[in-house]
Every structure is written in structure tokens, then in C-alpha cells.
Design a protein around this motif. Structure first.
Motif, PDB file in Angstrom:
ATOM      1  N   ALA A 113      64.220 -61.291   0.169  1.00  0.00           N
ATOM      2  CA  ALA A 113      63.666 -60.601   1.342  1.00  0.00           C
ATOM      3  C   ALA A 113      64.468 -59.349   1.670  1.00  0.00           C
ATOM      4  O   ALA A 113      63.894 -58.300   1.977  1.00  0.00           O
ATOM      5  N   MET A 114      65.787 -59.437   1.614  1.00  0.00           N
ATOM      6  CA  MET A 114      66.640 -58.267   1.880  1.00  0.00           C
ATOM      7  C   MET A 114      66.386 -57.158   0.863  1.00  0.00           C
ATOM      8  O   MET A 114      66.535 -55.983   1.174  1.00  0.00           O
ATOM      9  N   ALA A 115      65.997 -57.543  -0.353  1.00  0.00           N
ATOM     10  CA  ALA A 115      65.679 -56.559  -1.393  1.00  0.00           C
ATOM     11  C   ALA A 115      64.265 -56.002  -1.228  1.00  0.00           C
ATOM     12  O   ALA A 115      63.836 -55.144  -1.995  1.00  0.00           O
ATOM     13  N   GLY A 116      63.530 -56.509  -0.224  1.00  0.00           N
ATOM     14  CA  GLY A 116      62.180 -56.024   0.043  1.00  0.00           C
ATOM     15  C   GLY A 116      61.143 -56.522  -0.942  1.00  0.00           C
ATOM     16  O   GLY A 116      60.115 -55.878  -1.145  1.00  0.00           O
ATOM     17  N   LEU A 117      61.388 -57.697  -1.540  1.00  0.00           N
ATOM     18  CA  LEU A 117      60.524 -58.166  -2.622  1.00  0.00           C
ATOM     19  C   LEU A 117      59.501 -59.226  -2.245  1.00  0.00           C
ATOM     20  O   LEU A 117      58.570 -59.468  -3.012  1.00  0.00           O
ATOM     21  N   ILE A 118      59.666 -59.896  -1.092  1.00  0.00           N
ATOM     22  CA  ILE A 118      58.748 -60.995  -0.787  1.00  0.00           C
ATOM     23  C   ILE A 118      58.065 -60.848   0.574  1.00  0.00           C
ATOM     24  O   ILE A 118      57.582 -61.830   1.130  1.00  0.00           O
ATOM     25  N   GLY A 119      58.001 -59.636   1.093  1.00  0.00           N
ATOM     26  CA  GLY A 119      57.254 -59.394   2.323  1.00  0.00           C
ATOM     27  C   GLY A 119      55.805 -59.819   2.134  1.00  0.00           C
ATOM     28  O   GLY A 119      55.209 -59.568   1.088  1.00  0.00           O
ATOM     29  N   GLY A 120      55.253 -60.522   3.126  1.00  0.00           N
ATOM     30  CA  GLY A 120      53.883 -61.000   3.048  1.00  0.00           C
ATOM     31  C   GLY A 120      53.729 -62.309   2.294  1.00  0.00           C
ATOM     32  O   GLY A 120      52.654 -62.894   2.286  1.00  0.00           O
ATOM     33  N   ARG A 121      54.791 -62.763   1.640  1.00  0.00           N
ATOM     34  CA  ARG A 121      54.752 -64.042   0.922  1.00  0.00           C
ATOM     35  C   ARG A 121      55.170 -65.167   1.864  1.00  0.00           C
ATOM     36  O   ARG A 121      55.660 -64.935   2.957  1.00  0.00           O
ATOM     37  N   THR A 122      55.010 -66.403   1.427  1.00  0.00           N
ATOM     38  CA  THR A 122      55.416 -67.568   2.198  1.00  0.00           C
ATOM     39  C   THR A 122      56.627 -68.190   1.517  1.00  0.00           C
ATOM     40  O   THR A 122      56.627 -68.380   0.297  1.00  0.00           O
ATOM     41  N   ALA A 123      57.666 -68.470   2.315  1.00  0.00           N
ATOM     42  CA  ALA A 123      58.916 -68.992   1.759  1.00  0.00           C
ATOM     43  C   ALA A 123      59.664 -69.779   2.821  1.00  0.00           C
ATOM     44  O   ALA A 123      59.307 -69.775   3.996  1.00  0.00           O
TER      45      ALA A 123
END
Length: 196
Positions: A113-123
Motif C-alpha cells: 500500500a505504501m508503494a501505491g500498488l494495492i489501492g482499490g484492492r481488498t486486503a
């Protein structure tokens, strides 16, 4: 199938070793890797492990990102942020690779998330980091395991073994997962949330 367990300076050893051993016992070859290649990597618990290869983000299989450990709680966020900087490029490639599942334990989802890779995903992540995950545009779910297709995340540090069992069941089969569960004298617990 290969599972690449990614080490970075300050990683949490249980986040890495729990799933590593579980996947290996389930018949999935696991390897300790870093973004930089083979090297000795010191964990946040002052325990070192040797990575034997460089992360290959284009190789189908599993890439697993652990969280971080620190002697003091205020050490963890800087360790996760540093890992996010180092892993942003390779993990973006991994998330774009067909046939590759990205998995995380505890703060590993915060690294992505900090790398901006999973925005909009569920985790999910450790319960202490759920708000931080939401603040980065992730649909944070309070569950032991969250399966969002090619992204499978696990909550706190002890959920790494459950994540390994979940991935063994998903990739090899329920019978093999049950065999490993019995071998480890471990009973899975908690909710496994799956995308509809």
C-alpha cells in the motif's frame, strides 16, 4: 511451483518462516529472496537469514512479502516504508504477472500500500494497521486471510502459518493442506474472506 519469500532489512522472521515452512511441507518449493540478490538479511528481531536468490517478479507462482519487526513500535513504520521504496518496482511487476499470486503477512500489505500498488484492492493486515491501510485507499477487512484473487493477505504475525495452509489448499489441494495441518499439530482459525 515456486514461492519466493521476500526478505528486506528489518523483516519479521515469523512472518517469513511460518509460511516458508508451511508451503515447503505442502510440496511447494520455497526460496528466500531479496530485491538485490543473494545476501545476509538482518530481521527487525536481530536474527539474520540468508537470501539465496534475487526476486524474479515475472516468474509464475507465489511471491510472499512479510511485515517488519522492531525492538520498539516506532521502528516498524520506517522499516515498512524503506521496504516499500525498495520493492515498489519489482512488486508492481509481480502484480502484473499472469499466473503469479502475491501474498503478504501482517505489515506486508502495508508495504504494498505504501508503494501505491494495492489501492482499490481488498486486503488485511495486523489489526493495528487496518486504519492505515484504509487511509491508503485499500478496502481493509478484519479477517485472518483475505483472498482478492491474485492478492492474498494475512492478518497478524501468527497468521503466516494459516496463510501457508490456505495457499497449499488453493494451489495443491485440501488433502495436502490437511496433511500439513496434522503434521504441524496446528488447527487453522479465523475467517478466510474471499472476493465475490
Amino acid at each position: 511451483m515456486l514461492a519466493q519469500v521476500v526478505l528486506f532489512d528489518g523483516f519479521d522472521p515469523l512472518d517469513a518462516i511460518g509460511p516458508y515452512e508451511t508451503l515447503t511441507a505442502g510440496g511447494i518449493h520455497a526460496e528466500l529472496v531479496t530485491a538485490e540478490g543473494p545476501r545476509e538479511v538482518e530481521s527487525g528481531a536481530r536474527l539474520s537469514l540468508k537470501a539465496t536468490a534475487a526476486l524474479d517478479p515475472e516468474r509464475p507462482g507465489i511471491v510472499l512479502v512479510p511485515g517488519a519487526a522492531g525492538v520498539a513500535e516506532d521502528e516498524i513504520v520506517p522499516l515498512l516504508a524503506a521496504a516499500a521504496g525498495t520493492l515498489a518496482g519489482p512488486m508492481e511487476q509481480a502484480l502484473d504477472t499472469p499466473g503469479l499470486t502475491v501474498a503478504t503477512v501482517c505489515g506486508g500489505s502495508l508495504v504494498l500500500a505504501m508503494a501505491g500498488l494495492i489501492g482499490g484492492r481488498t486486503a488485511t493486515t495486523n489489526h493495528l494497521g487496518l486504519r492505515a491501510l484504509e487511509s491508503m485507499g485499500v478496502n481493509a477487512v478484519r479477517a485472518r486471510i483475505v483472498d482478492d484473487g491474485d492478492l492474498v493477505t494475512a492478518a497478524g504475525v501468527t497468521s503466516g502459518v494459516d496463510l501457508g495452509l490456505y495457499l497449499v489448499e488453493r494451489e495443491v489441494g485440501a488433502q495436502k493442506a490437511l496433511e500439513v495441518e496434522t503434521l504441524f499439530a496446528h488447527e487453522r482459525r479465523g475467517t478466510a474472506w474471499r472476493a465475490a
